[in-house]
Structure formats: structure tokens, C-alpha cells
Design a protein around this motif. Structure first.
Motif, mmCIF file in Angstrom:
data_model
loop_
_atom_site.group_PDB
_atom_site.id
_atom_site.type_symbol
_atom_site.label_atom_id
_atom_site.label_comp_id
_atom_site.label_asym_id
_atom_site.label_seq_id
_atom_site.Cartn_x
_atom_site.Cartn_y
_atom_site.Cartn_z
ATOM 1 N N GLY A 42 41.010 -50.495 -33.839
ATOM 2 C CA GLY A 42 41.878 -49.523 -33.189
ATOM 3 C C GLY A 42 41.333 -49.003 -31.862
ATOM 4 O O GLY A 42 41.781 -47.976 -31.358
ATOM 5 N N PHE A 43 40.398 -49.734 -31.253
ATOM 6 C CA PHE A 43 39.775 -49.301 -29.991
ATOM 7 C C PHE A 43 40.569 -49.855 -28.802
ATOM 8 O O PHE A 43 40.844 -51.052 -28.731
ATOM 9 C CB PHE A 43 38.321 -49.798 -29.957
ATOM 10 N N ASP A 44 40.909 -48.968 -27.845
ATOM 11 C CA ASP A 44 41.714 -49.405 -26.690
ATOM 12 C C ASP A 44 40.796 -49.964 -25.604
ATOM 13 O O ASP A 44 40.531 -49.330 -24.587
ATOM 14 C CB ASP A 44 42.545 -48.225 -26.165
ATOM 15 N N LEU A 45 40.338 -51.179 -25.839
ATOM 16 C CA LEU A 45 39.364 -51.807 -24.949
ATOM 17 C C LEU A 45 39.904 -51.963 -23.530
ATOM 18 O O LEU A 45 39.197 -51.704 -22.550
ATOM 19 C CB LEU A 45 38.957 -53.178 -25.526
ATOM 20 N N ALA A 46 41.171 -52.367 -23.400
ATOM 21 C CA ALA A 46 41.723 -52.594 -22.057
ATOM 22 C C ALA A 46 41.673 -51.309 -21.236
ATOM 23 O O ALA A 46 41.228 -51.312 -20.080
ATOM 24 C CB ALA A 46 43.149 -53.126 -22.158
ATOM 25 N N THR A 47 42.097 -50.196 -21.816
ATOM 26 C CA THR A 47 42.139 -48.936 -21.080
ATOM 27 C C THR A 47 40.734 -48.422 -20.785
ATOM 28 O O THR A 47 40.433 -48.028 -19.650
ATOM 29 C CB THR A 47 42.919 -47.872 -21.896
ATOM 30 N N VAL A 48 39.861 -48.458 -21.781
ATOM 31 C CA VAL A 48 38.509 -47.911 -21.592
ATOM 32 C C VAL A 48 37.741 -48.718 -20.532
ATOM 33 O O VAL A 48 37.113 -48.156 -19.633
ATOM 34 C CB VAL A 48 37.735 -47.876 -22.935
ATOM 35 N N LEU A 49 37.857 -50.042 -20.600
ATOM 36 C CA LEU A 49 37.124 -50.873 -19.636
ATOM 37 C C LEU A 49 37.738 -50.764 -18.244
ATOM 38 O O LEU A 49 37.021 -50.758 -17.232
ATOM 39 C CB LEU A 49 37.111 -52.337 -20.116
ATOM 40 N N SER A 50 39.048 -50.635 -18.181
ATOM 41 C CA SER A 50 39.718 -50.477 -16.893
ATOM 42 C C SER A 50 39.297 -49.154 -16.227
ATOM 43 O O SER A 50 39.026 -49.113 -15.021
ATOM 44 C CB SER A 50 41.228 -50.528 -17.110
ATOM 45 N N ASP A 51 39.201 -48.091 -17.004
ATOM 46 C CA ASP A 51 38.733 -46.804 -16.458
ATOM 47 C C ASP A 51 37.294 -46.936 -15.954
ATOM 48 O O ASP A 51 36.941 -46.408 -14.901
ATOM 49 C CB ASP A 51 38.799 -45.699 -17.535
ATOM 50 N N ARG A 52 36.473 -47.657 -16.705
ATOM 51 C CA ARG A 52 35.061 -47.805 -16.343
ATOM 52 C C ARG A 52 34.869 -48.640 -15.081
ATOM 53 O O ARG A 52 34.071 -48.303 -14.209
ATOM 54 C CB ARG A 52 34.319 -48.427 -17.535
ATOM 55 N N LEU A 53 35.630 -49.761 -14.972
ATOM 56 C CA LEU A 53 35.425 -50.685 -13.847
ATOM 57 C C LEU A 53 36.351 -50.399 -12.668
ATOM 58 O O LEU A 53 36.167 -50.942 -11.579
ATOM 59 C CB LEU A 53 35.620 -52.142 -14.310
ATOM 60 N N GLY A 54 37.374 -49.578 -12.909
ATOM 61 C CA GLY A 54 38.325 -49.262 -11.833
ATOM 62 C C GLY A 54 39.201 -50.449 -11.445
ATOM 63 O O GLY A 54 39.679 -50.536 -10.307
ATOM 64 N N LYS A 55 39.427 -51.371 -12.381
ATOM 65 C CA LYS A 55 40.261 -52.561 -12.112
ATOM 66 C C LYS A 55 41.163 -52.793 -13.320
ATOM 67 O O LYS A 55 40.817 -52.406 -14.438
ATOM 68 C CB LYS A 55 39.387 -53.821 -11.961
ATOM 69 N N PRO A 56 42.307 -53.458 -13.107
ATOM 70 C CA PRO A 56 43.148 -53.785 -14.265
ATOM 71 C C PRO A 56 42.446 -54.772 -15.201
ATOM 72 O O PRO A 56 41.762 -55.682 -14.744
ATOM 73 C CB PRO A 56 44.399 -54.414 -13.651
ATOM 74 N N VAL A 57 42.632 -54.550 -16.495
ATOM 75 C CA VAL A 57 41.952 -55.357 -17.512
ATOM 76 C C VAL A 57 42.979 -55.897 -18.515
ATOM 77 O O VAL A 57 43.841 -55.153 -18.975
ATOM 78 C CB VAL A 57 40.904 -54.501 -18.276
ATOM 79 N N ARG A 58 42.885 -57.167 -18.831
ATOM 80 C CA ARG A 58 43.671 -57.742 -19.935
ATOM 81 C C ARG A 58 42.710 -58.331 -20.951
ATOM 82 O O ARG A 58 41.703 -58.937 -20.581
ATOM 83 C CB ARG A 58 44.630 -58.821 -19.423
ATOM 84 N N VAL A 59 43.052 -58.156 -22.220
ATOM 85 C CA VAL A 59 42.168 -58.583 -23.305
ATOM 86 C C VAL A 59 42.940 -59.511 -24.239
ATOM 87 O O VAL A 59 44.115 -59.260 -24.526
ATOM 88 C CB VAL A 59 41.659 -57.373 -24.121
ATOM 89 N N ALA A 60 42.287 -60.568 -24.695
ATOM 90 C CA ALA A 60 42.894 -61.468 -25.688
ATOM 91 C C ALA A 60 41.814 -61.932 -26.652
ATOM 92 O O ALA A 60 40.618 -61.764 -26.393
ATOM 93 C CB ALA A 60 43.549 -62.666 -25.002
ATOM 94 N N ASN A 61 42.229 -62.540 -27.730
ATOM 95 C CA ASN A 61 41.291 -63.130 -28.690
ATOM 96 C C ASN A 61 40.472 -64.237 -28.002
ATOM 97 O O ASN A 61 41.000 -65.005 -27.199
ATOM 98 C CB ASN A 61 42.099 -63.692 -29.863
ATOM 99 N N ASP A 62 39.193 -64.329 -28.334
ATOM 100 C CA ASP A 62 38.312 -65.314 -27.679
ATOM 101 C C ASP A 62 38.752 -66.769 -27.891
ATOM 102 O O ASP A 62 38.718 -67.581 -26.957
ATOM 103 C CB ASP A 62 36.848 -65.108 -28.116
ATOM 104 N N ALA A 63 39.194 -67.096 -29.101
ATOM 105 C CA ALA A 63 39.627 -68.479 -29.358
ATOM 106 C C ALA A 63 40.934 -68.788 -28.626
ATOM 107 O O ALA A 63 41.143 -69.918 -28.159
ATOM 108 C CB ALA A 63 39.785 -68.717 -30.858
#
Ligand code: BGC
Length: 228
Positions: A84-105
Motif C-alpha cells: 500500500g506504499f505510494d512509491l510513484a508519488t513519494v519518489l516523484s516528490d523526492r526527485l522532483g520529476k515524474p515517476v512511473r512504476v511497474a512490476n519488474d518482470a
């Protein structure tokens, strides 16, 4: 337009910068996955790799679990804090860039497939990853790794890194050969792609419709998240 492609793995976190065509613009860099691999130290590790990677405009992340709308839903080989962690939002706030996340496989697959017919991707690393594509369209959230395979164990319990370390290369190879036969019967795929860091340990002859893809594909496929 430069994309920072990130692959969060059970043993390493890797990044590379890609140009608009998906061609690498930097060498791949890697750090050990922090232990325990909770969100905060993992994000710190990505931020330090990002700072050393030079210029980029957007970020693609491959995550070793189910991902929905940038939120990580499972993380069997990391820690429960990811559920339930919002990785896209948290990482985007940290890096100041848009982030998209998907399953590694899924990302491995996007970098590997031809786009024709039924194509299955499996990845052999810490976990057992899987992705299915039909004429280039992803069938979402396929999690073969946690599906029963044989002897009361799942594909990941029989072929993940812990199993490889425990039973050794020969048994692991025997299991994998059986798994490939079983998956061919289940999916009747046209092509199978095998990725992940342990794919280099395969020691038997693969069927003619099966191909090992280089590990860097797990980063290169990240460009596909921005093709819409
Ligand atoms: C996860 C998958 C992931 C795979 C490889 C499995 O344990 O459930 O989502 O793709 O490991 O990292």
C-alpha cells in the motif's frame, strides 16, 4: 527527453539513463539493496544513484511485486512496509520529476518481446517473476511465482535464489526444465523469454522458442512506461 530507469531487486538496485529512443546514455550503476529493504532506505539509495547519474527528465521504476497506479501492493522479497506504499508519488516528490512504476518482470518483458503472438517472460533472480503479453499487450498482474508448481511448493519456492542456494545448480536446472515444459502446456505460448541474474546458470538446452535475455533488459524496458 532523458529517462532514469531504475530496477529495484532483492539483492541490488540498478539505474541507467536512457535517451528518447531507449538507448543507454550512461553505464549501469548498482548498489546493494539495503537490509532490511524498507521504503525509506530504498528511496535513499535510489536518490543517491540518481544524483550520480547526471541529467534526466523522468523516471521509470521496476518493482519486485504487484504495482497498481504507482502503489506497491505486494513485496514478498522486500518488507511488509511496501504494501500500500505510494512509491510513484513519494519518489516523484523526492526527485522532483515524474515517476512511473511497474512490476519488474513486466518491464523486462517490455524490453524483450517481439509484439507478436503469445509471449511469456519469466525472470530468475531473488524471486521468480512472470509477465504475459498477447500481440504486445500486457496481461496485467500475472504472479506465477506464488502459484503452486510441484511437491507442495510454488515456482518461487522451487526456483528462487534461496532454493538455488539450498539445492544447488543441478537440481535447480532440473526443476527449471520441468517448469518450462509445464508452462508451455499451460500457456501454449509462441515465445518464452528468460531474464534475471540467475538465467546465466541455465545448463540445459532450451527449446527453440525460448531465449535468454540480458539482465540489462530489466532497465531498458523502462522506456516503454512512457510510450502512450
Ligand atoms: C514477486 C513478483 C516479482 C518477482 C521477481 C516475486 O516474488 O511476487 O511480483 O516480479 O518476485 O522480482
Amino acid at each position: 527527453m532523458r529517462t532514469l530507469a531504475v530496477d529495484i531487486g532483492g539483492s541490488g538496485i540498478k539505474v541507467i539513463v536512457l535517451d528518447e529512443a531507449g538507448e543507454p546514455q550512461t553505464e549501469r550503476s548498482r548498489v546493494e539493496t539495503p537490509a532490511p529493504a524498507k521504503p525509506e532506505p530504498v528511496i535513499d539509495a535510489i536518490a543517491s544513484l540518481a544524483a550520480a547519474a547526471g541529467e534526466f527528465d523522468r523516471v521509470s521504476v521496476g518493482f519486485p511485486g504487484v504495482v497498481r497506479d504507482g502503489v506497491t501492493k505486494t513485496a514478498v522479497n522486500l518488507t511488509p512496509e511496501w504494501i500500500g506504499f505510494d512509491l510513484a508519488t513519494v519518489l516523484s516528490d523526492r526527485l522532483g520529476k515524474p515517476v512511473r512504476v511497474a512490476n519488474d518482470a513486466d518491464i523486462q518483458g517490455m524490453g524483450a518481446i517481439s509484439g507478436k503472438g503469445v509471449e511469456l517472460v519469466i525472470t530468475l533472480g531473488t524471486g521468480f517473476g512472470s509477465a504475459l503479453f498477447v500481440d504486445g499487450t500486457l496481461v496485467p498482474n500475472l504472479e506465477l511465482g506464488h502459484h503452486p508448481f510441484r511437491k507442495g511448493e510454488t515456482y518461487e519456492e522451487q526456483m528462487g535464489r534461496a532454493a538455488l542456494d539450498k539445492v544447488g545448480k543441478e537440481k535447480w536446472n532440473n526443476r527449471l526444465e520441468k517448469a518450462i515444459a509445464s508452462l508451455q502446456h499451460l500457456f501454449n505460448y509462441d515465445s518464452l523469454y528468460i531474464g534475471g541474474g540467475e538465467a546465466k546458470k541455465i545448463a540445459f538446452e532450451l527449446p527453440s522458442n525460448t531465449k535468454i535475455v540480458p539482465n540489462v533488459t530489466g532497465l531498458l524496458g523502462g522506456i516503454a512506461l512512457w510510450r502512450d
